[in-house]
Design a protein around this motif. Structure first.
Motif, PDB file in Angstrom:
ATOM      1  N   ARG A  30       0.717  -1.192   0.184  1.00 36.23           N
ATOM      2  CA  ARG A  30       0.240   0.072  -0.025  1.00 36.23           C
ATOM      3  C   ARG A  30       0.852   1.227  -0.018  1.00 36.23           C
ATOM      4  NH1 ARG A  30      -4.956  -1.461   3.987  1.00 36.23           N
ATOM      5  NH2 ARG A  30      -5.700  -2.282   3.140  1.00 36.23           N
ATOM      6  N   ALA A  31       2.307   0.608   1.320  1.00 37.42           N
ATOM      7  CA  ALA A  31       2.718   1.750   0.486  1.00 37.42           C
ATOM      8  C   ALA A  31       3.528   2.448  -0.300  1.00 37.42           C
ATOM      9  CB  ALA A  31       3.735   2.460   1.933  1.00 37.42           C
ATOM     10  N   GLY A  32       3.775   1.518  -1.380  1.00 38.89           N
ATOM     11  CA  GLY A  32       4.449   1.402  -2.545  1.00 38.89           C
ATOM     12  C   GLY A  32       5.973   1.020  -2.458  1.00 38.89           C
ATOM     13  N   TRP A  33       6.325   0.138  -1.208  1.00 38.82           N
ATOM     14  CA  TRP A  33       7.558   0.262  -1.038  1.00 38.82           C
ATOM     15  C   TRP A  33       7.851  -1.411  -1.525  1.00 38.82           C
ATOM     16  CZ3 TRP A  33      10.493   3.831  -1.237  1.00 38.82           C
ATOM     17  CH2 TRP A  33      10.734   4.609  -0.564  1.00 38.82           C
ATOM     18  N   ALA A  34       7.211  -2.244  -1.913  1.00 34.42           N
ATOM     19  CA  ALA A  34       6.702  -3.943  -2.353  1.00 34.42           C
ATOM     20  C   ALA A  34       5.454  -3.893  -3.396  1.00 34.42           C
ATOM     21  CB  ALA A  34       6.102  -4.572  -1.488  1.00 34.42           C
ATOM     22  N   GLN A  49       9.236   6.494  -9.311  1.00 36.98           N
ATOM     23  CA  GLN A  49       9.914   6.341 -10.250  1.00 36.98           C
ATOM     24  C   GLN A  49       9.243   5.944 -11.328  1.00 36.98           C
ATOM     25  OE1 GLN A  49      12.994   3.874  -9.521  1.00 36.98           O
ATOM     26  NE2 GLN A  49      14.131   5.682  -8.369  1.00 36.98           N
ATOM     27  N   ALA A  50       9.642   6.501 -12.198  1.00 33.48           N
ATOM     28  CA  ALA A  50       8.704   6.258 -13.610  1.00 33.48           C
ATOM     29  C   ALA A  50       9.302   4.810 -14.263  1.00 33.48           C
ATOM     30  CB  ALA A  50       9.284   7.306 -14.730  1.00 33.48           C
ATOM     31  N   ALA A  71      -1.571   2.114  -5.318  1.00 32.18           N
ATOM     32  CA  ALA A  71       0.539   2.914  -5.022  1.00 32.18           C
ATOM     33  C   ALA A  71       1.056   3.105  -5.895  1.00 32.18           C
ATOM     34  CB  ALA A  71       1.412   1.576  -4.320  1.00 32.18           C
ATOM     35  N   ARG A  72       0.642   2.223  -7.533  1.00 30.36           N
ATOM     36  CA  ARG A  72       1.147   2.958  -8.550  1.00 30.36           C
ATOM     37  C   ARG A  72       0.073   4.284  -9.309  1.00 30.36           C
ATOM     38  NH1 ARG A  72       3.964   0.106 -12.050  1.00 30.36           N
ATOM     39  NH2 ARG A  72       3.847  -2.224 -11.289  1.00 30.36           N
ATOM     40  N   ASP A  73      -0.828   4.703  -8.845  1.00 31.18           N
ATOM     41  CA  ASP A  73      -1.723   5.426  -9.161  1.00 31.18           C
ATOM     42  C   ASP A  73      -1.797   6.858  -8.247  1.00 31.18           C
ATOM     43  OD1 ASP A  73      -3.351   3.981 -11.211  1.00 31.18           O
ATOM     44  OD2 ASP A  73      -4.620   3.805 -10.129  1.00 31.18           O
ATOM     45  N   GLY A  74      -0.896   6.252  -7.645  1.00 33.61           N
ATOM     46  CA  GLY A  74      -0.452   6.968  -6.433  1.00 33.61           C
ATOM     47  C   GLY A  74       0.751   8.091  -5.651  1.00 33.61           C
ATOM     48  N   ARG A  75       1.365   6.886  -6.984  1.00 32.04           N
ATOM     49  CA  ARG A  75       2.876   7.207  -7.345  1.00 32.04           C
ATOM     50  C   ARG A  75       3.492   7.328  -5.996  1.00 32.04           C
ATOM     51  NH1 ARG A  75       4.780   7.578 -12.080  1.00 32.04           N
ATOM     52  NH2 ARG A  75       6.567   9.683 -11.391  1.00 32.04           N
ATOM     53  N   ARG A  76       3.174   5.910  -5.092  1.00 30.44           N
ATOM     54  CA  ARG A  76       3.678   6.132  -3.881  1.00 30.44           C
ATOM     55  C   ARG A  76       5.090   5.128  -3.608  1.00 30.44           C
ATOM     56  NH1 ARG A  76      -1.511   5.507  -2.802  1.00 30.44           N
ATOM     57  NH2 ARG A  76      -1.430   3.732  -2.332  1.00 30.44           N
TER      58      ARG A  76
END
Length: 193
Positions: free
Chosen positions: A139-143, A172-173, A162-167
């Protein structure tokens, strides 16, 4: 500590560091002792959870815990996720995120199986609030939700959010899946000093 990537050396390093046979013996001893108490880590779904404290965070998806009942230390990989390698871009940040949420925290552990390195694959839930550590990392975008796991569907929506929120790594693109990174560079190993 600095890290280099090197194909097969990681397995040997982990075995030397954790004492692979020692880990097997610890897990076997815990299973036997906890079977008497009604809490047995095993590879079956619906496995009763056992209490532990997180004592060390290896990276964004691997931790060491100490069993509350027996005091045995066990290395776990969080089931259903794949976090950046520590030598990969944002790998240290993913490790720090898991440290902030889990280090020295009381948790409930349900072991579901073993990975190819002999680590116990587990669902780990923080005792204080019931947060699933793997889901929280995604959820935090770290995995990433693990693409090679039956458990993937549980975290796919969290990864999309997480992708949508760019977390986290998704800011990084060109975020590279850890499995692709390992395929190209091999796993991370500590650099020789």
């Amino acid at each position: 500590m600095s890290w280099n990537c090197n194909g097969g050396a990681r397995v040997a390093l982990r075995a030397a560091r954790t004492g692979a046979m020692g880990l097997v013996l610890v897990l076997a001893a815990m299973s036997g002792a906890q079977a008497q108490s009604g809490e047995a880590p095993s590879a079956q779904a619906g496995t009763p959870a056992w209490a532990a404290t997180v004592t060390y965070v290896v990276d964004g998806d691997s931790i060491w815990v100490r069993s509350a009942e027996r005091g045995a230390r066990v290395k776990l990989r969080l089931l259903g996720i794949d976090a950046p390698e520590v030598c990969q871009s944002l790998g240290p940040e993913a490790r720090q995120a898991l440290q902030r949420m889990a280090l020295n925290q009381r948790v409930r552990v349900a072991v579901r199986g073993r990975d190819r390195y002999g680590r116990a694959l587990a669902t780990v839930v923080r005792a204080q609030d019931g947060a699933d550590l793997a889901q929280t990392m995604v959820r935090a975008g770290w995995a990433w939700a693990d693409a090679f796991s039956w458990h993937r569907a549980a975290y796919a929506a969290d990864e999309a959010s997480a992708r949508d929120g760019r977390r986290g790594v998704f800011a990084q693109a060109t975020a590279e899946r850890p499995s692709d990174f390992r395929r190209r560079h091999g796993p991370c190993v500590p650099a020789k000093r």
